[in-house]
Design a protein around this motif. Structure first.
Motif, PDB file in Angstrom:
ATOM      1  N   LEU A 145       0.837  -1.205   0.000  1.00 15.25           N
ATOM      2  CA  LEU A 145       0.000   0.000   0.000  1.00 15.25           C
ATOM      3  C   LEU A 145       0.868   1.249   0.000  1.00 15.25           C
ATOM      4  CD1 LEU A 145      -2.755  -0.759   2.672  1.00 15.25           C
ATOM      5  CD2 LEU A 145      -3.118  -0.310   0.242  1.00 15.25           C
ATOM      6  N   GLY A 146       0.582   2.160  -0.923  1.00 22.13           N
ATOM      7  CA  GLY A 146       1.286   3.432  -0.952  1.00 22.13           C
ATOM      8  C   GLY A 146       2.581   3.425  -1.739  1.00 22.13           C
ATOM      9  N   ASP A 147       3.015   2.270  -2.229  1.00 22.74           N
ATOM     10  CA  ASP A 147       4.222   2.205  -3.061  1.00 22.74           C
ATOM     11  C   ASP A 147       3.981   2.934  -4.386  1.00 22.74           C
ATOM     12  OD1 ASP A 147       5.549   0.701  -1.197  1.00 22.74           O
ATOM     13  OD2 ASP A 147       5.616  -1.157  -2.366  1.00 22.74           O
ATOM     14  N   THR A 148       5.078   3.279  -5.044  1.00 20.49           N
ATOM     15  CA  THR A 148       4.971   3.870  -6.379  1.00 20.49           C
ATOM     16  C   THR A 148       5.571   2.903  -7.389  1.00 20.49           C
ATOM     17  OG1 THR A 148       7.019   5.085  -5.947  1.00 20.49           O
ATOM     18  CG2 THR A 148       4.957   6.270  -5.609  1.00 20.49           C
ATOM     19  N   VAL A 149       4.895   2.776  -8.530  1.00 21.02           N
ATOM     20  CA  VAL A 149       5.258   1.763  -9.522  1.00 21.02           C
ATOM     21  C   VAL A 149       5.351   2.418 -10.894  1.00 21.02           C
ATOM     22  CG1 VAL A 149       4.570  -0.421 -10.606  1.00 21.02           C
ATOM     23  CG2 VAL A 149       4.041  -0.013  -8.182  1.00 21.02           C
ATOM     24  N   VAL A 150       6.446   2.155 -11.598  1.00 23.10           N
ATOM     25  CA  VAL A 150       6.591   2.590 -12.988  1.00 23.10           C
ATOM     26  C   VAL A 150       6.583   1.351 -13.872  1.00 23.10           C
ATOM     27  CG1 VAL A 150       8.148   3.628 -14.696  1.00 23.10           C
ATOM     28  CG2 VAL A 150       7.856   4.704 -12.450  1.00 23.10           C
ATOM     29  N   ILE A 151       5.824   1.395 -14.937  1.00 22.62           N
ATOM     30  CA  ILE A 151       5.742   0.267 -15.858  1.00 22.62           C
ATOM     31  C   ILE A 151       6.288   0.711 -17.207  1.00 22.62           C
ATOM     32  CG2 ILE A 151       4.166  -1.322 -17.034  1.00 22.62           C
ATOM     33  CD1 ILE A 151       2.317  -0.883 -14.467  1.00 22.62           C
ATOM     34  N   GLN A 152       7.373   0.058 -17.634  1.00 25.39           N
ATOM     35  CA  GLN A 152       7.958   0.351 -18.944  1.00 25.39           C
ATOM     36  C   GLN A 152       7.324  -0.585 -19.963  1.00 25.39           C
ATOM     37  OE1 GLN A 152      12.128  -0.341 -17.464  1.00 25.39           O
ATOM     38  NE2 GLN A 152      12.548   1.562 -18.571  1.00 25.39           N
ATOM     39  N   GLY A 153       6.439  -0.056 -20.805  1.00 26.57           N
ATOM     40  CA  GLY A 153       5.814  -0.869 -21.856  1.00 26.57           C
ATOM     41  C   GLY A 153       4.350  -1.125 -21.584  1.00 26.57           C
ATOM     42  N   ALA A 154       3.476  -0.702 -22.510  1.00 29.87           N
ATOM     43  CA  ALA A 154       2.025  -0.840 -22.334  1.00 29.87           C
ATOM     44  C   ALA A 154       1.458  -1.901 -23.274  1.00 29.87           C
ATOM     45  CB  ALA A 154       1.332   0.507 -22.542  1.00 29.87           C
ATOM     46  N   GLY A 155       2.157  -3.026 -23.392  1.00 32.89           N
ATOM     47  CA  GLY A 155       1.589  -4.194 -24.081  1.00 32.89           C
ATOM     48  C   GLY A 155       0.680  -4.939 -23.122  1.00 32.89           C
ATOM     49  N   GLY A 156       0.376  -6.188 -23.445  1.00 30.53           N
ATOM     50  CA  GLY A 156      -0.528  -6.973 -22.598  1.00 30.53           C
ATOM     51  C   GLY A 156      -0.030  -7.076 -21.173  1.00 30.53           C
ATOM     52  N   LEU A 157       1.272  -7.330 -20.992  1.00 30.13           N
ATOM     53  CA  LEU A 157       1.827  -7.445 -19.639  1.00 30.13           C
ATOM     54  C   LEU A 157       1.716  -6.126 -18.894  1.00 30.13           C
ATOM     55  CD1 LEU A 157       4.990  -9.511 -20.544  1.00 30.13           C
ATOM     56  CD2 LEU A 157       3.358 -10.232 -18.817  1.00 30.13           C
ATOM     57  N   GLY A 158       2.097  -5.043 -19.555  1.00 29.22           N
ATOM     58  CA  GLY A 158       2.127  -3.738 -18.903  1.00 29.22           C
ATOM     59  C   GLY A 158       0.746  -3.269 -18.489  1.00 29.22           C
ATOM     60  N   ILE A 159      -0.244  -3.517 -19.345  1.00 33.45           N
ATOM     61  CA  ILE A 159      -1.601  -3.060 -19.034  1.00 33.45           C
ATOM     62  C   ILE A 159      -2.182  -3.884 -17.876  1.00 33.45           C
ATOM     63  CG2 ILE A 159      -3.939  -2.991 -19.961  1.00 33.45           C
ATOM     64  CD1 ILE A 159      -2.548  -2.007 -22.605  1.00 33.45           C
ATOM     65  N   ASN A 160      -1.999  -5.200 -17.920  1.00 27.97           N
ATOM     66  CA  ASN A 160      -2.417  -6.022 -16.780  1.00 27.97           C
ATOM     67  C   ASN A 160      -1.697  -5.574 -15.510  1.00 27.97           C
ATOM     68  OD1 ASN A 160      -4.317  -8.359 -17.400  1.00 27.97           O
ATOM     69  ND2 ASN A 160      -2.880  -8.526 -19.099  1.00 27.97           N
ATOM     70  N   ALA A 161      -0.417  -5.232 -15.645  1.00 30.89           N
ATOM     71  CA  ALA A 161       0.374  -4.825 -14.481  1.00 30.89           C
ATOM     72  C   ALA A 161      -0.167  -3.539 -13.866  1.00 30.89           C
ATOM     73  CB  ALA A 161       1.843  -4.650 -14.877  1.00 30.89           C
ATOM     74  N   ALA A 162      -0.605  -2.605 -14.710  1.00 25.37           N
ATOM     75  CA  ALA A 162      -1.157  -1.359 -14.182  1.00 25.37           C
ATOM     76  C   ALA A 162      -2.373  -1.670 -13.306  1.00 25.37           C
ATOM     77  CB  ALA A 162      -1.545  -0.428 -15.336  1.00 25.37           C
ATOM     78  N   ALA A 163      -3.243  -2.558 -13.805  1.00 30.15           N
ATOM     79  CA  ALA A 163      -4.448  -2.927 -13.042  1.00 30.15           C
ATOM     80  C   ALA A 163      -4.078  -3.617 -11.732  1.00 30.15           C
ATOM     81  CB  ALA A 163      -5.337  -3.832 -13.900  1.00 30.15           C
ATOM     82  N   VAL A 164      -3.079  -4.487 -11.787  1.00 28.01           N
ATOM     83  CA  VAL A 164      -2.657  -5.209 -10.579  1.00 28.01           C
ATOM     84  C   VAL A 164      -2.039  -4.246  -9.560  1.00 28.01           C
ATOM     85  CG1 VAL A 164      -0.955  -6.887  -9.709  1.00 28.01           C
ATOM     86  CG2 VAL A 164      -2.353  -7.447 -11.721  1.00 28.01           C
ATOM     87  N   ALA A 165      -1.141  -3.366 -10.025  1.00 25.46           N
ATOM     88  CA  ALA A 165      -0.457  -2.445  -9.106  1.00 25.46           C
ATOM     89  C   ALA A 165      -1.460  -1.518  -8.424  1.00 25.46           C
ATOM     90  CB  ALA A 165       0.595  -1.633  -9.867  1.00 25.46           C
ATOM     91  N   ARG A 166      -2.401  -1.025  -9.205  1.00 25.92           N
ATOM     92  CA  ARG A 166      -3.400  -0.107  -8.646  1.00 25.92           C
ATOM     93  C   ARG A 166      -4.275  -0.831  -7.624  1.00 25.92           C
ATOM     94  NH1 ARG A 166      -3.930   4.750  -7.294  1.00 25.92           N
ATOM     95  NH2 ARG A 166      -5.846   5.824  -7.844  1.00 25.92           N
ATOM     96  N   THR A 167      -4.675  -2.068  -7.964  1.00 23.64           N
ATOM     97  CA  THR A 167      -5.524  -2.843  -7.052  1.00 23.64           C
ATOM     98  C   THR A 167      -4.755  -3.197  -5.778  1.00 23.64           C
ATOM     99  OG1 THR A 167      -6.668  -3.738  -8.981  1.00 23.64           O
ATOM    100  CG2 THR A 167      -7.016  -4.894  -6.908  1.00 23.64           C
ATOM    101  N   ALA A 168      -3.431  -3.367  -5.896  1.00 19.82           N
ATOM    102  CA  ALA A 168      -2.601  -3.687  -4.729  1.00 19.82           C
ATOM    103  C   ALA A 168      -2.434  -2.479  -3.814  1.00 19.82           C
ATOM    104  CB  ALA A 168      -1.236  -4.203  -5.180  1.00 19.82           C
ATOM    105  N   GLY A 169      -2.888  -1.312  -4.270  1.00 22.78           N
ATOM    106  CA  GLY A 169      -2.829  -0.132  -3.422  1.00 22.78           C
ATOM    107  C   GLY A 169      -1.687   0.811  -3.729  1.00 22.78           C
ATOM    108  N   ALA A 170      -1.093   0.674  -4.921  1.00 21.28           N
ATOM    109  CA  ALA A 170      -0.009   1.599  -5.286  1.00 21.28           C
ATOM    110  C   ALA A 170      -0.546   3.026  -5.335  1.00 21.28           C
ATOM    111  CB  ALA A 170       0.579   1.208  -6.641  1.00 21.28           C
ATOM    112  N   ALA A 171       0.226   3.963  -4.793  1.00 24.23           N
ATOM    113  CA  ALA A 171      -0.203   5.362  -4.769  1.00 24.23           C
ATOM    114  C   ALA A 171      -0.063   5.992  -6.149  1.00 24.23           C
ATOM    115  CB  ALA A 171       0.630   6.137  -3.749  1.00 24.23           C
ATOM    116  N   ALA A 172       0.942   5.550  -6.906  1.00 22.26           N
ATOM    117  CA  ALA A 172       1.134   6.056  -8.271  1.00 22.26           C
ATOM    118  C   ALA A 172       1.487   4.885  -9.175  1.00 22.26           C
ATOM    119  CB  ALA A 172       2.248   7.105  -8.304  1.00 22.26           C
ATOM    120  N   VAL A 173       0.861   4.868 -10.358  1.00 21.17           N
ATOM    121  CA  VAL A 173       1.165   3.846 -11.367  1.00 21.17           C
ATOM    122  C   VAL A 173       1.448   4.599 -12.667  1.00 21.17           C
ATOM    123  CG1 VAL A 173       0.345   1.830 -12.626  1.00 21.17           C
ATOM    124  CG2 VAL A 173      -0.382   2.186 -10.245  1.00 21.17           C
ATOM    125  N   VAL A 174       2.726   4.716 -12.998  1.00 21.84           N
ATOM    126  CA  VAL A 174       3.147   5.486 -14.170  1.00 21.84           C
ATOM    127  C   VAL A 174       3.476   4.511 -15.294  1.00 21.84           C
ATOM    128  CG1 VAL A 174       4.826   7.156 -15.058  1.00 21.84           C
ATOM    129  CG2 VAL A 174       4.129   7.247 -12.637  1.00 21.84           C
TER     130      VAL A 174
END
Ligand SMILES: [Zn+2]
Ligand SMILES: [Zn+2]
Length: 356
Positions: free
Chosen positions: A174-203
């Motif tokens: 909760l509250g971590d910040t996450v940067v995702i390099q690449g918005a393919g299938g992995l990256g887009i799923n990762a954004a949803a996962v990071a946000r659901t995990a409680g990341a404060a920022a998902v870039v």
């Protein structure tokens, strides 16, 4: 006879071959394909970037339904009864359970992957890959029943893309910040996962605007179109969105070695770069290692996942409402598999999809 897609040579074409169906061995299942994904690894294989013998049976990401259960197999990995017609997912790999890594609880790092059961399409049961009309499991592949109400489009990427990023991001708090390099299938799923995990920022960073558009609907709090931007400019943008100090986590899912030093530059002190995308072998990058030493930064390679991640993924899909159908906008028929690969290779859709 049912068909299986075989890569004839690096770069293609992919040819459909006929194989007979056989009775599933005890403890295994014959599955009928419902939908398969075309993953970045499939594209690396297609381009000849992995040393695999051709003809090679393509595909590993899929949702299927049970066609026939082998003797002794009557429930899924969570004890739910199984019947012909039930939709299921399964990991596309299996562990030995006995090596140094497995007995210490790190089976995802198994030293004898696929031990004793390496399979090729040349031998029965032939259907050993996802881009075909059928798929036969091995005794070590647990099945997980798919709950009603989930679409094939949402579930098909689970056993590779979604499970891989769920496992890669398992330590995000909760509250971590996450940067995702690449918005393919992995990256887009990762954004949803990071946000659901409680990341404060998902870039999310990419160079194709259409893909960032999708990422914005999957929990990204900031999308950066890096086309025409210098590394310095991108790093500054990342810092602006991570409290001025950089991110706790950077997930690399571009699959290009050169983005790794840039990713390390996005980290704050103590941060970790999760290296997932570079499965192609023999490509390198240059790094000044003091970039890791100063600030106690780490790079963690991640491949495969604990199979229970599939149960977690099914629950994630049930209890979140991201528009997963947008990830698989235009399924191709298996007969059009070469067009499907050309479209996925062009990168204009987050993920290519195949239906029988
Ligand atoms: Zn994959
Ligand atoms: Zn092992």
């Amino acid at each position: 006879m049912p068909k299986l897609a075989l890569l004839s040579a690096p770069g293609g074409p992919i040819e459909l071959a006929d194989f007979p169906l056989t009775a599933p061995a005890p403890g295994t299942a014959a599955l009928k394909l419902r939908m398969a994904g075309i993953c970045g690894s499939d594209l690396h294989i297609f381009r000849g970037e992995l040393p695999l013998p051709c003809p090679f049976a393509m595909g590993h990401e899929m949702v299927c339904e049970i066609a026939e259960l082998g003797e002794g197999l009557s429930t899924d990995a969570t004890g739910q009864p199984l019947a012909v017609g039930d939709r299921v997912v399964t990991p596309y790999f299996w562990f030995c359970g006995q090596c140094h890594a497995c007995v210490r609880g790190r089976s995802h790092a198994c030293q004898n992957l696929m031990a004793g059961e390496y399979r090729t399409h040349e031998h029965e049961p032939h259907f050993v890959a996802a881009h075909g009309e059928y798929y036969y499991t091995s005794r070590r592949q647990p099945l997980y029943k798919v709950p009603e109400g989930l679409t094939d489009e949402a579930v098909a990427p689970l056993n590779c893309a979604l499970a891989q990023v769920l496992f890669a991001l398992r330590d995000v708090r909760l509250g971590d910040t996450v940067v995702i390099q690449g918005a393919g299938g992995l990256g887009i799923n990762a954004a949803a996962v990071a946000r659901t995990a409680g990341a404060a920022a998902v870039v999310v960073i990419d160079k194709i605007n259409e893909r960032l558009d999708v990422a914005a609907d999957f929990g990204a709090t900031e999308c950066i179109d890096a086309s025409g931007m210098s590394t310095h400019e991108v790093t500054e943008r990342v810092r602006q969105h991570t409290d001025g100090i950089g991110a706790d986590w950077v997930l690399e899912v571009v699959g290009v070695p050169g983005v790794i030093p840039e990713g390390i530059g996005f980290l704050n002190n103590g941060g970790t770069l999760l290296e997932v995308g570079n499965v192609g072998i023999g490509r390198t990058f240059q790094l000044d290692p003091s970039a890791l030493v100063y600030g106690n930064k780490s790079v963690r390679g991640v491949m495969f996942y604990d199979p229970v991640t599939l149960a977690i993924g099914l629950s994630f899909l049930q209890h979140t409402d991201f528009p997963f159908e947008r990830l698989m906008p235009k399924p191709f028929r298996l007969a059009e598999v070469n067009d499907a690969f050309a479209s996925a290779d062009a990168g204009l859709v987050p993920r290519g999809a195949l239906v029988p």
